[in-house]
Design a protein around this motif. Sequence first.
Motif, short mmCIF file in Angstrom:
data_model
loop_
_atom_site.label_atom_id
_atom_site.label_comp_id
_atom_site.label_asym_id
_atom_site.label_seq_id
_atom_site.Cartn_x
_atom_site.Cartn_y
_atom_site.Cartn_z
N ALA A 150 -22.01 -15.45 41.52
CA ALA A 150 -21.81 -16.84 41.11
C ALA A 150 -20.33 -17.25 41.16
O ALA A 150 -19.99 -18.42 41.05
N LYS A 151 -19.44 -16.29 41.33
CA LYS A 151 -18.00 -16.60 41.37
C LYS A 151 -17.64 -17.31 42.68
O LYS A 151 -18.34 -17.16 43.67
N PRO A 152 -16.51 -18.05 42.66
CA PRO A 152 -16.08 -18.70 43.90
C PRO A 152 -15.79 -17.65 44.99
O PRO A 152 -15.37 -16.53 44.66
N SER A 153 -16.01 -18.04 46.25
CA SER A 153 -15.82 -17.08 47.36
C SER A 153 -14.47 -16.41 47.31
O SER A 153 -14.34 -15.20 47.55
N SER A 154 -13.42 -17.20 47.00
CA SER A 154 -12.07 -16.62 47.04
C SER A 154 -11.97 -15.46 46.05
O SER A 154 -11.36 -14.43 46.33
N GLU A 155 -12.62 -15.61 44.88
CA GLU A 155 -12.55 -14.56 43.87
C GLU A 155 -13.32 -13.32 44.32
O GLU A 155 -12.90 -12.19 44.11
N LYS A 156 -14.48 -13.57 44.97
CA LYS A 156 -15.29 -12.43 45.43
C LYS A 156 -14.53 -11.66 46.50
O LYS A 156 -14.52 -10.44 46.52
N GLU A 157 -13.86 -12.40 47.38
CA GLU A 157 -13.12 -11.73 48.45
C GLU A 157 -11.92 -10.98 47.87
O GLU A 157 -11.63 -9.86 48.26
N ARG A 158 -11.28 -11.61 46.89
CA ARG A 158 -10.09 -10.97 46.28
C ARG A 158 -10.49 -9.66 45.60
O ARG A 158 -9.79 -8.67 45.70
N ALA A 159 -11.62 -9.69 44.91
CA ALA A 159 -12.05 -8.49 44.17
C ALA A 159 -12.25 -7.30 45.09
O ALA A 159 -12.12 -6.16 44.67
N SER A 160 -12.56 -7.57 46.34
CA SER A 160 -12.85 -6.44 47.23
C SER A 160 -11.72 -6.17 48.22
O SER A 160 -11.89 -5.40 49.16
N LEU A 161 -10.55 -6.79 48.00
CA LEU A 161 -9.44 -6.65 48.95
C LEU A 161 -8.99 -5.20 49.14
O LEU A 161 -8.57 -4.81 50.23
N CYS A 162 -9.09 -4.41 48.05
CA CYS A 162 -8.60 -3.02 48.15
C CYS A 162 -9.63 -2.09 48.77
O CYS A 162 -9.42 -0.89 48.84
N SER A 163 -10.79 -2.63 49.16
CA SER A 163 -11.83 -1.74 49.67
C SER A 163 -11.69 -1.55 51.18
O SER A 163 -11.42 -2.49 51.91
N ASN A 164 -11.92 -0.33 51.62
CA ASN A 164 -11.93 -0.07 53.07
C ASN A 164 -13.33 -0.30 53.60
O ASN A 164 -14.30 -0.03 52.90
N PRO A 165 -13.44 -0.78 54.87
CA PRO A 165 -14.78 -0.97 55.43
C PRO A 165 -15.58 0.34 55.39
O PRO A 165 -14.97 1.39 55.54
N PRO A 166 -16.87 0.36 55.12
CA PRO A 166 -17.73 -0.82 55.02
C PRO A 166 -17.80 -1.38 53.60
O PRO A 166 -18.59 -2.28 53.35
N TYR A 167 -16.97 -0.86 52.67
CA TYR A 167 -17.09 -1.32 51.29
C TYR A 167 -16.52 -2.72 51.13
O TYR A 167 -15.68 -3.16 51.90
N GLY A 168 -16.99 -3.41 50.10
CA GLY A 168 -16.44 -4.72 49.77
C GLY A 168 -17.46 -5.83 49.93
O GLY A 168 -18.64 -5.59 50.20
N TYR A 169 -16.94 -7.06 49.75
CA TYR A 169 -17.80 -8.26 49.78
C TYR A 169 -17.94 -8.78 51.22
O TYR A 169 -16.98 -8.73 52.00
N GLY A 170 -19.11 -9.24 51.54
CA GLY A 170 -19.31 -9.85 52.85
C GLY A 170 -20.30 -11.00 52.74
O GLY A 170 -21.12 -11.04 51.82
N CYS A 171 -20.20 -11.94 53.64
CA CYS A 171 -21.11 -13.08 53.62
C CYS A 171 -21.58 -13.36 55.04
O CYS A 171 -20.75 -13.53 55.94
N LYS A 172 -22.87 -13.37 55.23
CA LYS A 172 -23.52 -13.69 56.51
C LYS A 172 -23.31 -12.63 57.60
O LYS A 172 -24.24 -12.26 58.28
N ASN A 173 -22.07 -12.13 57.79
CA ASN A 173 -21.88 -11.12 58.83
C ASN A 173 -22.35 -9.77 58.33
O ASN A 173 -21.86 -9.29 57.32
N ILE A 174 -23.30 -9.18 59.04
CA ILE A 174 -23.80 -7.86 58.65
C ILE A 174 -23.27 -6.87 59.67
O ILE A 174 -23.62 -6.93 60.84
N GLY A 175 -22.43 -5.96 59.24
CA GLY A 175 -21.85 -4.99 60.18
C GLY A 175 -20.77 -5.64 61.03
O GLY A 175 -20.40 -6.80 60.82
N LEU A 176 -20.31 -4.90 62.03
CA LEU A 176 -19.13 -5.34 62.79
C LEU A 176 -19.49 -5.83 64.18
O LEU A 176 -18.63 -6.13 64.98
N ASN A 177 -20.79 -5.90 64.47
CA ASN A 177 -21.16 -6.14 65.87
C ASN A 177 -21.99 -7.41 66.09
O ASN A 177 -22.86 -7.44 66.96
N GLY A 178 -21.71 -8.42 65.29
CA GLY A 178 -22.29 -9.73 65.57
C GLY A 178 -23.61 -10.05 64.89
O GLY A 178 -24.17 -11.12 65.13
#
Length: 362
Positions: free
Chosen positions: A66-94
């Motif tokens: 429910a948090k604003p997107s910017s906050e969700k993205e900020r919370a996961s900034l320290c995570s290395n892929p594949p960890y962290g927040y994502g929206c709509k894009n699933i994986g790295l290949n489109g």
Amino acid sequence: MVENTPTPLIPNNEILPLIDLKGQRDEVSKLIVKACEDFGFFKLINHGVPMDVISSLEEASFDFFAKPSSEKERASLCSNPPYGYGCKNIGLNGDVGEVEYLILDAKPAAITTYPINLRDAVSSYVEAVRELACEILDLMAEGLGAQQTSVFSSFIRAVNSDSLLRLNHYPPLRDRDTSPSTGNAAAATASATSGADGVCNRIGFGEHTDPQILTILKSNGVGGLQISVQDGVWVPVSPHPTAFFVNVGDVLQDRESTSFASLLLLIMLTVLKAMTNGKFLSVRHRAMVNWQESRMSMAYFASPSLDSRISPLAHLVTPNSPRLYRSFTWAEYKKATYSGRLGDSRLNLFRIQPGDETAAKQ
Ligand SMILES: O=C(O)CCC(=O)C(=O)O
Ligand SMILES: [Fe+2]
């Protein structure tokens, strides 16, 4: 733009196995093996994971999304892929879907940047669900006649196991702007095509198999998950009506009935297919968006450590059932997963070709 897949649908999921973990142990292990052979999938009740552990994670996940997107993205900034927040894009290949998600390392120490209620909820949940995963894996090994019943669960118990938790949030389509003036035709079509349970013909998470050993998935009781039982035929997975009733006290009816839906655990297996020499199926599944309600799914993916070597149980390879897959490390398999598309069949990359004697002996 997410494409709909116009495929036949079986209207109910009565055919899917429902297993009671409190049943007689021998019986439960046989039922689990049968379900894994027939479907690669079953529902499990009476599993012993405390209700408050489940609902705390569900609440904390809803709070987070429910948090604003910017906050969700900020919370996961320290995570290395594949960890962290994502929206709509699933994986790295489109691959794209109507979903937002958070992928967390199941080692609690690794999730320091998230809100405290989420961190606490994740660590209690992961601890309880890992125990359950180990119990299920031990039952599978027993049912398969393995000499060592910890043969599968020892992968998950390893301190450096690569297990992860994925929280998927599918916002309801009706929350999007559907006014004729802005002309959101896609949402209007989805409304028109949604069934009585609100599940509509829009893909939230596209067709795939899970790469790990086993997935324990819990949803908040809103429909959307579908599994493929034969090529091209999808079975919607909805809460079991009888099970809902069994656990409902008159006074707690509403609260308990929603929670009970969340106790249906959906188990999906892929690497086990290799370890059982093709005896178990890995189920293809997808999640559809709901028109009226927010759907949350919480998937614990039980994984080996990166350097673990996966090979079939020796007694499952026989002259009548020759070895199907060469041995591989979890790191190799994971690399194959992340370099492909969501719907790719990766296990085939490790299939032994006729005449390949060396691979068959590894
Ligand atoms: O949301 C669901 O029910 C399915 C999610 C899923 O398949 C996944 O996270 O791998
Ligand atoms: Fe999945």
